[in-house]
Design an enzyme around this catalytic site. Structure first.
Site, PDB file in Angstrom:
ATOM      1  N   TRP A 157       0.816  -1.224   0.000  1.00  0.00           N
ATOM      2  CA  TRP A 157       0.000   0.000   0.000  1.00  0.00           C
ATOM      3  C   TRP A 157       0.843   1.264   0.000  1.00  0.00           C
ATOM      4  CZ3 TRP A 157      -3.240   2.313   4.496  1.00  0.00           C
ATOM      5  CH2 TRP A 157      -2.607   2.188   5.721  1.00  0.00           C
ATOM      6  N   ARG A 268       5.068 -14.307  12.792  1.00  0.00           N
ATOM      7  CA  ARG A 268       5.677 -13.561  11.681  1.00  0.00           C
ATOM      8  C   ARG A 268       7.190 -13.748  11.755  1.00  0.00           C
ATOM      9  NH1 ARG A 268       4.531  -7.776  13.135  1.00  0.00           N
ATOM     10  NH2 ARG A 268       4.632  -8.739  15.182  1.00  0.00           N
ATOM     11  N   GLU A 270       9.573 -12.040  10.586  1.00  0.00           N
ATOM     12  CA  GLU A 270      10.296 -10.781  10.772  1.00  0.00           C
ATOM     13  C   GLU A 270      10.092 -10.196  12.166  1.00  0.00           C
ATOM     14  OE1 GLU A 270       7.438 -11.079   9.370  1.00  0.00           O
ATOM     15  OE2 GLU A 270       6.216  -9.274   9.575  1.00  0.00           O
ATOM     16  N   GLY A 302      -2.261  -3.235   7.333  1.00  0.00           N
ATOM     17  CA  GLY A 302      -1.380  -2.071   7.282  1.00  0.00           C
ATOM     18  C   GLY A 302      -1.338  -1.361   8.628  1.00  0.00           C
ATOM     19  N   ASP A 304      -0.538  -2.238  11.799  1.00  0.00           N
ATOM     20  CA  ASP A 304       0.035  -3.169  12.768  1.00  0.00           C
ATOM     21  C   ASP A 304       0.881  -2.370  13.749  1.00  0.00           C
ATOM     22  OD1 ASP A 304       1.417  -2.807  10.241  1.00  0.00           O
ATOM     23  OD2 ASP A 304       2.931  -4.185  10.945  1.00  0.00           O
ATOM     24  N   GLU A 501       8.191   8.030   8.908  1.00  0.00           N
ATOM     25  CA  GLU A 501       7.052   7.192   8.500  1.00  0.00           C
ATOM     26  C   GLU A 501       5.776   7.630   9.201  1.00  0.00           C
ATOM     27  OE1 GLU A 501       8.011   3.636  11.736  1.00  0.00           O
ATOM     28  OE2 GLU A 501       7.057   3.172   9.849  1.00  0.00           O
TER      29      GLU A 501
HETATM   30  O1  LIG Z   1       7.940  -5.579  10.849  1.00  0.00           O
HETATM   31  C1  LIG Z   1       6.752  -5.173  11.405  1.00  0.00           C
HETATM   32  C2  LIG Z   1       5.766  -4.776  10.369  1.00  0.00           C
HETATM   33  O2  LIG Z   1       6.345  -3.743   9.556  1.00  0.00           O
HETATM   34  C3  LIG Z   1       5.575  -3.317   8.456  1.00  0.00           C
HETATM   35  O3  LIG Z   1       4.515  -2.492   8.824  1.00  0.00           O
HETATM   36  C4  LIG Z   1       4.725  -1.135   8.897  1.00  0.00           C
HETATM   37  O4  LIG Z   1       5.509  -0.581   7.850  1.00  0.00           O
HETATM   38  C5  LIG Z   1       5.023  -0.753   6.512  1.00  0.00           C
HETATM   39  C6  LIG Z   1       5.983  -0.068   5.576  1.00  0.00           C
HETATM   40  O5  LIG Z   1       5.928   1.310   5.721  1.00  0.00           O
HETATM   41  C7  LIG Z   1       3.610  -0.206   6.359  1.00  0.00           C
HETATM   42  O6  LIG Z   1       3.100  -0.611   5.124  1.00  0.00           O
HETATM   43  C8  LIG Z   1       2.711  -0.754   7.477  1.00  0.00           C
HETATM   44  O7  LIG Z   1       1.464  -0.114   7.424  1.00  0.00           O
HETATM   45  C9  LIG Z   1       3.375  -0.453   8.831  1.00  0.00           C
HETATM   46  O8  LIG Z   1       2.557  -0.860   9.886  1.00  0.00           O
HETATM   47  C10 LIG Z   1       5.026  -4.489   7.667  1.00  0.00           C
HETATM   48  O9  LIG Z   1       4.106  -4.060   6.719  1.00  0.00           O
HETATM   49  C11 LIG Z   1       4.322  -5.490   8.548  1.00  0.00           C
HETATM   50  O10 LIG Z   1       3.844  -6.552   7.823  1.00  0.00           O
HETATM   51  C12 LIG Z   1       5.343  -5.972   9.534  1.00  0.00           C
HETATM   52  O11 LIG Z   1       4.778  -6.987  10.317  1.00  0.00           O
END
Ligand SMILES: OC[C@H]1O[C@H](O[C@H]2O[C@H](CO)[C@@H](O)[C@H](O)[C@H]2O)[C@H](O)[C@@H](O)[C@@H]1O
Length: 626
Positions: A157, A268, A270, A302, A304, A501
């Site tokens: 996204w 997860r 990661e 998105g 999280d 961010e």
């Molecule tokens: O590693 C933890 C989480 O990180 C991401 O989420 C956050 O960053 C993304 C990139 O900017 C964004 O799309 C998302 O909305 C944020 O919360 C990742 O997308 C998660 O899947 C991951 O678990």
């Protein structure tokens, strides 16, 4: 539900599941669990596994942290090893949109942000394609613009706002390359993963591929390209229809709506240790798996993580153990899918396929009706998330509550009505009193998608929803919110030379925080959103605003001074800031028809050293708990 038949997050016994991942991640070698799963395997997968088992045998399966660290250093290259230097060839000085930005400070800043694409571009080395098994990155042919920081790969996204920003920067090839990557991935995987790593490959993110195609087509129509890829777009839509919809019964009628989901086993990769820790208190594997699924579904949203997905005794209180993401029908997801259906109807119409166009038109109509019947609430005057667990609405403020305005997911015949109700709602929740932007929620859970954080895509949804609604009052509010966001971002930029961010809604120029990793800089969607706001408002927007206009003046003074140091400057900024805040209170109350505060009340608060944050308690909004 039985989840034992589900696959792991991906096949890899190094990056996604198995004893090696468990041993390394649970050793806690890095501050950020994502570091390890982004590393490159030095030799082959089999050799790496053999070395791992050698190490386990040597240590009686009880390796120390130092043993694990040594194993990782000997067998893995550092994170980021998959990229080579790359300068986007379509980048050029002075794209045209810059000339629309009149204010010299904003103009210079926009030029800096345009330059940031050079920093955020990533091209994979050719060997990644030849030796995929040594990397966790998902190979794509075209270079991409990444969010930045720990996010070294594409995100689904995020890329929507990045692509829009790239088009303003006239970087058509880069933007189109990113879209082509996504289309190719849908062909290979069947949908777009959350991000460009194999450990994301069992969940997606808010479905913005079809709007990306629309963005590209709007900028420069290309029917052959659309024709070439229309079946891939059909496939993406079908993925959401098949895997994410549920039936909701309201007033004796059944409606189809979507929610986020997860169909894999395990934590997860990661955030492996983090997830294991959250699930630690649960006794059975089944319960742990349910919680992992909720965590992964929240990542798919998105958001999280957020109290938005907590259900505890029918409320949004609690913590990560109360995540029930899969039981909540979110307004924004449905608004986006309804929009997708409309765009697909339009695409097929343009391509001369009336049957397909009719199929999507019917879907669009059904979705629009379902959104109105289930999510719209006449008494509140807005759309609200719906709990499948209690069959009730979740009456909490989120910027996403107004997402249907942005995507046009409501009956256009009643446009004026919806718009005026939504303005009333935003006024009632006092969405415009926060100094640094619109907060994500009013819950202070410590999670990153909660109060007081303010996120770029959410500001965008509200501002653009209001901006294009055709109402003068809505356009005015959109302009005010946009100005505040732009100026607060600029404040951070002038102090730290960084785009973040996420930010803090309660502080002008405040940095975001909370959640499971530290705030990241770069930053793809932030830059995209600011560029689009500057493009939209650049002819009228200034980096600062005159006193008495009701705009947040406190930090603007600082931004004008470039955030410079020195006691005299600080004093000046302080005095001007207090005066502006006091004036702001008066103006704010007058604009809302509220009686003026008792003499001395505002100055007493200001004297206690509390500034704009107090405006919220003065006007009844929740107080910051940090
Ligand atoms: O590693 C933890 C989480 O990180 C991401 O989420 C956050 O960053 C993304 C990139 O900017 C964004 O799309 C998302 O909305 C944020 O919360 C990742 O997308 C998660 O899947 C991951 O678990």
């Amino acid at each position: 539900a039985d989840r034992t038949h589900l696959p792991p997050t991906c096949d890899s016994v190094i990056y996604c599941h198995g004893p090696l991942l468990d041993t390394v991640q649970m050793a806690g070698l890095y501050n950020d669990s994502k570091t390890f799963v982004d590393m490159k395997i030095k030799v082959s997968q089999d050799d790496t596994l053999n070395h791992f088992y050698d190490m386990m045998n040597r240590t009686g399966s009880r390796p120390t942290k130092a043993d694990v660290q040594e194993f990782v250093s000997q067998n893995f290259d550092p994170e980021g090893s998959e990229f080579e230097d790359w300068r986007p060839p379509d980048w050029k000085e002075n794209p045209q949109f810059l000339s629309r930005i009149k204010d010299p400070l904003l103009h210079a800043w926009a030029a800096d942000l345009h330059r940031l694409w050079l920093v955020l571009g990533r091209k994979m080395k050719p060997e990644v394609k030849l030796q995929q098994q040594l990397y966790s990155i998902i190979y794509v042919d075209n270079p991409v613009i990444v969010p930045g920081g720990r996010f070294r790969e594409f995100y689904y996204w995020d890329s929507y706002w990045i692509i829009r920003g790239l088009l303003l920067s006239e970087m058509r090839d880069t933007a189109r390359g990113m879209l082509s990557n996504f289309l190719n991935i849908v062909e290979r995987i069947g949908f777009i993963p959350n991000g460009g790593r194999i450990y994301y490959a069992m969940r997606s993110q808010p479905p913005l591929l079809i709007p990306m195609m629309q963005t590209i087509q709007e900028e420069r129509p290309d029917l052959p390209y659309l024709r070439q890829h229309i079946h891939t777009l059909d496939r993406e839509f079908d993925y959401w229809l098949t895997n994410h919809t549920v039936e909701v019964e309201v007033g004796g009628h059944k409606y189809k709506l979507a929610r986020y989901n997860d169909m894999s086993q395990g934590p997860r990769p990661e955030s492996y240790k983090e997830d294991i820790d959250v699930a630690r208190h649960l006794e059975t594997t089944e319960k742990k798996e349910e919680l992992y699924a909720e965590l992964k579904a929240a990542a798919e949203s998105g958001w999280d993580f957020s109290s938005r997905w907590f259900i505890l005794n029918g409320t949004n209180k609690g913590n990560l153990t109360n995540l029930k993401t899969r039981s909540i029908v979110p307004v924004d997801l449905n608004a986006i899918l309804c929009w997708n259906a409309r765009l697909m109807a339009d695409f097929h119409q343009r391509l001369g396929d009336p049957a397909k166009a009719e199929y999507y038109r019917a879907l669009h109509e059904q979705w629009e009706t379902a959104i109105h019947e289930v999510l719209w609430h006449e008494d509140v005057g807005v759309w609200l998330d719906y709990s499948l667990a209690s069959a009730r609405r979740r009456d909490y403020f989120y910027p996403s509550n107004v997402a249907p305005l942005w995507t046009g997911a409501y009956s256009q015949e009643k446009r004026d009505y919806y718009v005026s109700r939504v303005i009333n709602y935003l006024d009632k929740v006092k969405v415009d009193i926060f100094e640094g932007g619109i907060p994500t929620t009013f819950e202070h859970s410590g999670e990153q998608w909660d109060y007081p954080n303010a996120w770029p895509p959410l500001q965008y949804m509200v501002v653009m929803g209001l901006h294009k609604s055709g109402s003068a009052a809505a356009a005015r509010l959109a302009g005010e919110l946009a100005a505040k966001w732009v100026r607060s971002n600029l404040r951070v930029w002038s102090r730290h030379r960084a785009m973040l961010e996420k930010y803090d809604a309660t502080i002008f120029g405040g940095l975001g925080g909370g959640g499971e990793y530290v705030v990241q800089t770069g930053f793809g969607w932030t830059n995209g959103v600011i560029l689009e706001l500057l493009n939209t408002y650049g002819d009228v927007l200034t980096a600062s605003e005159a006193f008495g206009s009701g705009a947040p003046s406190s930090g603007v003074v600082g931004a004008q001074l470039g955030g410079g140091g020195g006691v005299a400057t600080a004093l000046l900024v302080g005095i001007a800031s207090l005066a502006a805040t006091a004036l702001g209170v008066v103006v704010y109350r007058r604009r809302r028809g509220l009686p003026p505060r008792a003499p001395g009340e505002v100055s007493r608060l200001l004297a206690r050293g509390k500034r704009y944050t107090e405006l919220r308690s003065l006007s009844g909004a929740p107080a910051r708990q940090r």
